[in-house]
Every structure is written in structure tokens, then in C-alpha cells.
Design a protein around this motif. Structure first.
Motif, PDB file in Angstrom:
ATOM      1  N   LEU A  56     -56.119   4.518 -59.768  1.00 50.67           N
ATOM      2  CA  LEU A  56     -56.446   4.717 -61.180  1.00 50.67           C
ATOM      3  C   LEU A  56     -55.818   6.004 -61.707  1.00 50.67           C
ATOM      4  O   LEU A  56     -55.368   6.056 -62.855  1.00 50.67           O
ATOM      5  CB  LEU A  56     -57.962   4.734 -61.374  1.00 50.67           C
ATOM      6  N   LYS A  57     -55.774   7.041 -60.860  1.00 53.95           N
ATOM      7  CA  LYS A  57     -55.111   8.283 -61.265  1.00 53.95           C
ATOM      8  C   LYS A  57     -53.621   8.035 -61.532  1.00 53.95           C
ATOM      9  O   LYS A  57     -53.049   8.546 -62.507  1.00 53.95           O
ATOM     10  CB  LYS A  57     -55.281   9.354 -60.190  1.00 53.95           C
ATOM     11  N   GLN A  58     -52.974   7.253 -60.652  1.00 49.41           N
ATOM     12  CA  GLN A  58     -51.559   6.939 -60.824  1.00 49.41           C
ATOM     13  C   GLN A  58     -51.341   6.120 -62.095  1.00 49.41           C
ATOM     14  O   GLN A  58     -50.407   6.368 -62.856  1.00 49.41           O
ATOM     15  CB  GLN A  58     -51.033   6.167 -59.617  1.00 49.41           C
ATOM     16  N   LEU A  59     -52.213   5.152 -62.328  1.00 50.91           N
ATOM     17  CA  LEU A  59     -52.073   4.308 -63.521  1.00 50.91           C
ATOM     18  C   LEU A  59     -52.337   5.102 -64.798  1.00 50.91           C
ATOM     19  O   LEU A  59     -51.786   4.779 -65.849  1.00 50.91           O
ATOM     20  CB  LEU A  59     -53.018   3.112 -63.416  1.00 50.91           C
ATOM     21  N   GLN A  60     -53.166   6.141 -64.713  1.00 53.96           N
ATOM     22  CA  GLN A  60     -53.338   7.023 -65.865  1.00 53.96           C
ATOM     23  C   GLN A  60     -52.046   7.780 -66.150  1.00 53.96           C
ATOM     24  O   GLN A  60     -51.635   7.921 -67.302  1.00 53.96           O
ATOM     25  CB  GLN A  60     -54.479   8.027 -65.626  1.00 53.96           C
ATOM     26  N   THR A  61     -51.382   8.238 -65.084  1.00 57.78           N
ATOM     27  CA  THR A  61     -50.096   8.927 -65.236  1.00 57.78           C
ATOM     28  C   THR A  61     -49.069   8.022 -65.904  1.00 57.78           C
ATOM     29  O   THR A  61     -48.251   8.478 -66.711  1.00 57.78           O
ATOM     30  CB  THR A  61     -49.565   9.385 -63.863  1.00 57.78           C
ATOM     31  N   GLU A  62     -49.121   6.732 -65.575  1.00 63.56           N
ATOM     32  CA  GLU A  62     -48.188   5.766 -66.155  1.00 63.56           C
ATOM     33  C   GLU A  62     -48.575   5.352 -67.574  1.00 63.56           C
ATOM     34  O   GLU A  62     -47.845   4.605 -68.228  1.00 63.56           O
ATOM     35  CB  GLU A  62     -48.109   4.523 -65.262  1.00 63.56           C
ATOM     36  N   GLY A  63     -49.739   5.796 -68.046  1.00 64.07           N
ATOM     37  CA  GLY A  63     -50.168   5.476 -69.393  1.00 64.07           C
ATOM     38  C   GLY A  63     -50.871   4.142 -69.538  1.00 64.07           C
ATOM     39  O   GLY A  63     -51.059   3.653 -70.660  1.00 64.07           O
ATOM     40  N   LEU A  64     -51.302   3.561 -68.405  1.00 58.19           N
ATOM     41  CA  LEU A  64     -51.926   2.237 -68.451  1.00 58.19           C
ATOM     42  C   LEU A  64     -53.447   2.288 -68.506  1.00 58.19           C
ATOM     43  O   LEU A  64     -54.081   1.340 -68.979  1.00 58.19           O
ATOM     44  CB  LEU A  64     -51.482   1.406 -67.244  1.00 58.19           C
ATOM     45  N   VAL A  65     -54.024   3.361 -68.007  1.00 55.62           N
ATOM     46  CA  VAL A  65     -55.477   3.495 -68.076  1.00 55.62           C
ATOM     47  C   VAL A  65     -55.819   4.877 -68.612  1.00 55.62           C
ATOM     48  O   VAL A  65     -54.991   5.800 -68.586  1.00 55.62           O
ATOM     49  CB  VAL A  65     -56.166   3.277 -66.705  1.00 55.62           C
ATOM     50  N   GLU A  66     -57.044   5.003 -69.081  1.00 58.56           N
ATOM     51  CA  GLU A  66     -57.553   6.292 -69.567  1.00 58.56           C
ATOM     52  C   GLU A  66     -58.826   6.623 -68.802  1.00 58.56           C
ATOM     53  O   GLU A  66     -59.768   5.829 -68.788  1.00 58.56           O
ATOM     54  CB  GLU A  66     -57.848   6.213 -71.057  1.00 58.56           C
ATOM     55  N   ILE A  67     -58.826   7.772 -68.144  1.00 54.69           N
ATOM     56  CA  ILE A  67     -60.007   8.231 -67.408  1.00 54.69           C
ATOM     57  C   ILE A  67     -60.760   9.222 -68.293  1.00 54.69           C
ATOM     58  O   ILE A  67     -60.234  10.288 -68.633  1.00 54.69           O
ATOM     59  CB  ILE A  67     -59.605   8.888 -66.071  1.00 54.69           C
ATOM     60  N   ARG A  68     -61.962   8.858 -68.659  1.00 54.28           N
ATOM     61  CA  ARG A  68     -62.805   9.728 -69.494  1.00 54.28           C
ATOM     62  C   ARG A  68     -63.901  10.311 -68.615  1.00 54.28           C
ATOM     63  O   ARG A  68     -64.800   9.582 -68.169  1.00 54.28           O
ATOM     64  CB  ARG A  68     -63.427   8.941 -70.645  1.00 54.28           C
ATOM     65  N   PRO A  69     -63.831  11.620 -68.328  1.00 59.02           N
ATOM     66  CA  PRO A  69     -64.830  12.241 -67.448  1.00 59.02           C
ATOM     67  C   PRO A  69     -66.259  11.954 -67.907  1.00 59.02           C
ATOM     68  O   PRO A  69     -66.575  12.045 -69.090  1.00 59.02           O
ATOM     69  CB  PRO A  69     -64.493  13.741 -67.562  1.00 59.02           C
ATOM     70  N   ARG A  70     -67.087  11.582 -66.952  1.00 60.00           N
ATOM     71  CA  ARG A  70     -68.509  11.298 -67.161  1.00 60.00           C
ATOM     72  C   ARG A  70     -68.759  10.087 -68.074  1.00 60.00           C
ATOM     73  O   ARG A  70     -69.881   9.840 -68.497  1.00 60.00           O
ATOM     74  CB  ARG A  70     -69.250  12.521 -67.702  1.00 60.00           C
ATOM     75  N   VAL A  71     -67.692   9.363 -68.396  1.00 57.74           N
ATOM     76  CA  VAL A  71     -67.841   8.159 -69.227  1.00 57.74           C
ATOM     77  C   VAL A  71     -67.383   6.924 -68.468  1.00 57.74           C
ATOM     78  O   VAL A  71     -68.108   5.948 -68.299  1.00 57.74           O
ATOM     79  CB  VAL A  71     -67.066   8.281 -70.554  1.00 57.74           C
ATOM     80  N   GLY A  72     -66.131   6.958 -67.972  1.00 61.11           N
ATOM     81  CA  GLY A  72     -65.589   5.823 -67.228  1.00 61.11           C
ATOM     82  C   GLY A  72     -64.086   5.746 -67.351  1.00 61.11           C
ATOM     83  O   GLY A  72     -63.440   6.616 -67.942  1.00 61.11           O
ATOM     84  N   THR A  73     -63.514   4.708 -66.778  1.00 66.62           N
ATOM     85  CA  THR A  73     -62.071   4.474 -66.816  1.00 66.62           C
ATOM     86  C   THR A  73     -61.825   3.153 -67.528  1.00 66.62           C
ATOM     87  O   THR A  73     -62.491   2.154 -67.240  1.00 66.62           O
ATOM     88  CB  THR A  73     -61.486   4.419 -65.391  1.00 66.62           C
ATOM     89  N   PHE A  74     -60.865   3.168 -68.442  1.00 69.55           N
ATOM     90  CA  PHE A  74     -60.648   2.008 -69.294  1.00 69.55           C
ATOM     91  C   PHE A  74     -59.160   1.651 -69.369  1.00 69.55           C
ATOM     92  O   PHE A  74     -58.303   2.532 -69.294  1.00 69.55           O
ATOM     93  CB  PHE A  74     -61.160   2.288 -70.718  1.00 69.55           C
ATOM     94  N   ALA A 154     -34.878   2.716 -63.483  1.00 70.83           N
ATOM     95  CA  ALA A 154     -36.132   3.369 -63.139  1.00 70.83           C
ATOM     96  C   ALA A 154     -36.873   3.819 -64.396  1.00 70.83           C
ATOM     97  O   ALA A 154     -38.083   3.614 -64.531  1.00 70.83           O
ATOM     98  CB  ALA A 154     -35.872   4.559 -62.216  1.00 70.83           C
ATOM     99  N   HIS A 155     -36.160   4.433 -65.314  1.00 72.90           N
ATOM    100  CA  HIS A 155     -36.780   4.876 -66.567  1.00 72.90           C
ATOM    101  C   HIS A 155     -37.257   3.680 -67.388  1.00 72.90           C
ATOM    102  O   HIS A 155     -38.317   3.727 -68.017  1.00 72.90           O
ATOM    103  CB  HIS A 155     -35.791   5.715 -67.375  1.00 72.90           C
ATOM    104  N   TYR A 156     -36.477   2.619 -67.360  1.00 70.24           N
ATOM    105  CA  TYR A 156     -36.834   1.424 -68.128  1.00 70.24           C
ATOM    106  C   TYR A 156     -38.126   0.789 -67.599  1.00 70.24           C
ATOM    107  O   TYR A 156     -38.978   0.370 -68.384  1.00 70.24           O
ATOM    108  CB  TYR A 156     -35.684   0.417 -68.068  1.00 70.24           C
ATOM    109  N   ARG A 157     -38.282   0.716 -66.294  1.00 72.38           N
ATOM    110  CA  ARG A 157     -39.475   0.091 -65.710  1.00 72.38           C
ATOM    111  C   ARG A 157     -40.727   0.883 -66.093  1.00 72.38           C
ATOM    112  O   ARG A 157     -41.770   0.298 -66.421  1.00 72.38           O
ATOM    113  CB  ARG A 157     -39.358   0.009 -64.193  1.00 72.38           C
ATOM    114  N   ILE A 158     -40.635   2.203 -66.056  1.00 77.75           N
ATOM    115  CA  ILE A 158     -41.775   3.029 -66.460  1.00 77.75           C
ATOM    116  C   ILE A 158     -42.095   2.795 -67.930  1.00 77.75           C
ATOM    117  O   ILE A 158     -43.261   2.634 -68.322  1.00 77.75           O
ATOM    118  CB  ILE A 158     -41.473   4.526 -66.209  1.00 77.75           C
TER     119      ILE A 158
END
Length: 225
Positions: A56-74, A154-158
Motif C-alpha cells: 500500500l505504501k508503494q501504491l501510494q507512491t505511484e499515486g494509486l492509493v491514499e493513506i490517511r493517518p488514523r482514517v484508512g487507506t483508499f 518506464a516513465h510511460y508505465r508509471i
């Protein structure tokens, strides 16, 4: 959803969780706003919470998920501004790819693109939007791989992961006349690549991406009403 049981190290498990989660988000199986529970995901994948948390941390870096502290991951959806910025980059990269492919001459990717366009013509004639959408994905993948530039790819896939284009292409194609127009634009690009006209191939490819962006934004506007 469970990962196949294998005697592999934690990094391999984590990599597989990342890949499977990424695919589910990009394909739309996990819709924007979906709450991603570490516990539920760990149980579903048959792994501990650690590889899920790191994925989930990696997917947040990729812009696919958002981790909201004390709330959840979306699951995250790009904003309208981000979509515009991502399409601007998409235009640059795909335009460059068209030019590079045209410079390579007769390569297997060009043959595959010509076959793709023929199949797309048939899908449009049949009014099969789902089939055409799949061929759109294949068209752009072939264009990028045909450029034979690892850094560009590589840039295109990201970029495409952040855009989650598979979720958006149907919105674009739903606009009146867009299916036929898109098919015609693809065919023109391939003709210019085959003619080794790199300048024109880049220009027409960039025009195509701008047209797709306009159709997408019109579709998003219509959905918001």
C-alpha cells in the motif's frame, strides 16, 4: 484472490501483492474511494499484514492509493487537474514514441499495429465498444514497445498507472462519434509510421491524445451533471 502458496521470500510475496493490487485498481475492479483494509487484504491474499502494508505504501507512491493517518487507506482517483497534466505528459511520450518507431522501419511492432488497426476497424463496424477499448490498450502498448526506448517506456508505465487509463477509456469512447474518430486517428498514425514520416507521425499522435483528452473531459462533465 489468494496468492499461490510458494516457498518464496517476503520480497517476492510483497512484489506479487503490489502487482495484483495495482492491476485491480487500474482495471477498475477496485473503484475510486474503496476502503482498503490491511486485515481484510491480508486474509484475502493469504499473507501477513506486513507485505500488504508495504504494498500500500508503494501504491501510494505511484499515486494509486491514499493513506490517511488514523482514517484508512483508499483507492485514489486523479483530480481533473491531474488528469489534464497526465494527458499532457502522455501526449509528449506517445508523440515521441511514434517518431522513434517511424525511424526504425519495418519492425514486428509495426506489423502488429497494422493488424491492430484492422481488428479495430472490424470492432467499430460491429459497434463493439468493449472490443475496441481493449484494442486501444493494445495499440498504445505496441506504440510504446515499438519505440524501443527503455527509459521512455518506464516513465510511460508509471504515468499510465497513475492515470488508470483502463478506467477512463470507456468514458472517452462513449462520446458521440468518438469511436469512429479514434479509429481513424489510429489508422492515420500507423500509415505515417509505415511511411517513415516521423515528424508527421509525432504530430498526428499528439493531436490524437489531445482529442482523447477532450472527449474524456466531456464525458466526466456529463457524468457530473
Amino acid at each position: 484472490m489468494a496468492l499461490r502458496r510458494q516457498r518464496i521470500d517476503g520480497l517476492s510475496i510483497q512484489s506479487r501483492v503490489i502487482a495484483e493490487m495495482r492491476e485491480r485498481i487500474i482495471s477498475g475492479e477496485l473503484e475510486p474511494g474503496t476502503n482498503l483494509s490491511e486485515i481484510a487484504l491480508a486474509e484475502a491474499f493469504g499473507v501477513s499484514r506486513t507485505p500488504v502494508r508495504e504494498a500500500l505504501k508503494q501504491l501510494q507512491t505511484e499515486g494509486l492509493v491514499e493513506i490517511r493517518p488514523r482514517v484508512g487507506t483508499f483507492v485514489r482517483a486523479p483530480s481533473r487537474r491531474e488528469i489534464t497534466e497526465l494527458f499532457q505528459m502522455k501526449e509528449l511520450l506517445e508523440g515521441a514514441a511514434a517518431r522513434l518507431l517511424a525511424q526504425r522501419g519495418r519492425v514486428p511492432e509495426l506489423d502488429a499495429l497494422q493488424a491492430n488497426v484492422a481488428a479495430a476497424d472490424a470492432a467499430v463496424a460491429a459497434g463493439d465498444r468493449d472490443r475496441y477499448a481493449a484494442l486501444v490498450q493494445e495499440f498504445h502498448d505496441l506504440l510504446i514497445t515499438g519505440a524501443d526506448n527503455a527509459k521512455l517506456e518506464a516513465h510511460y508505465r508509471i504515468l499510465m498507472n497513475q492515470l488508470a487509463y483502463q478506467r477512463l477509456v470507456h468514458t472517452s469512447l462513449a462520446q458521440p462519434g468518438r469511436l469512429t474518430q479514434s479509429d481513424s486517428e489510429h489508422r492515420h498514425v500507423v500509415e505515417l509510421i509505415a511511411a517513415k514520416d516521423g515528424d508527421s507521425a509525432e504530430r498526428v499522435m499528439r493531436e490524437h491524445v489531445r482529442a482523447s483528452h477532450r472527449a474524456l473531459m466531456a464525458g466526466l462533465d456529463a457524468a457530473a451533471r
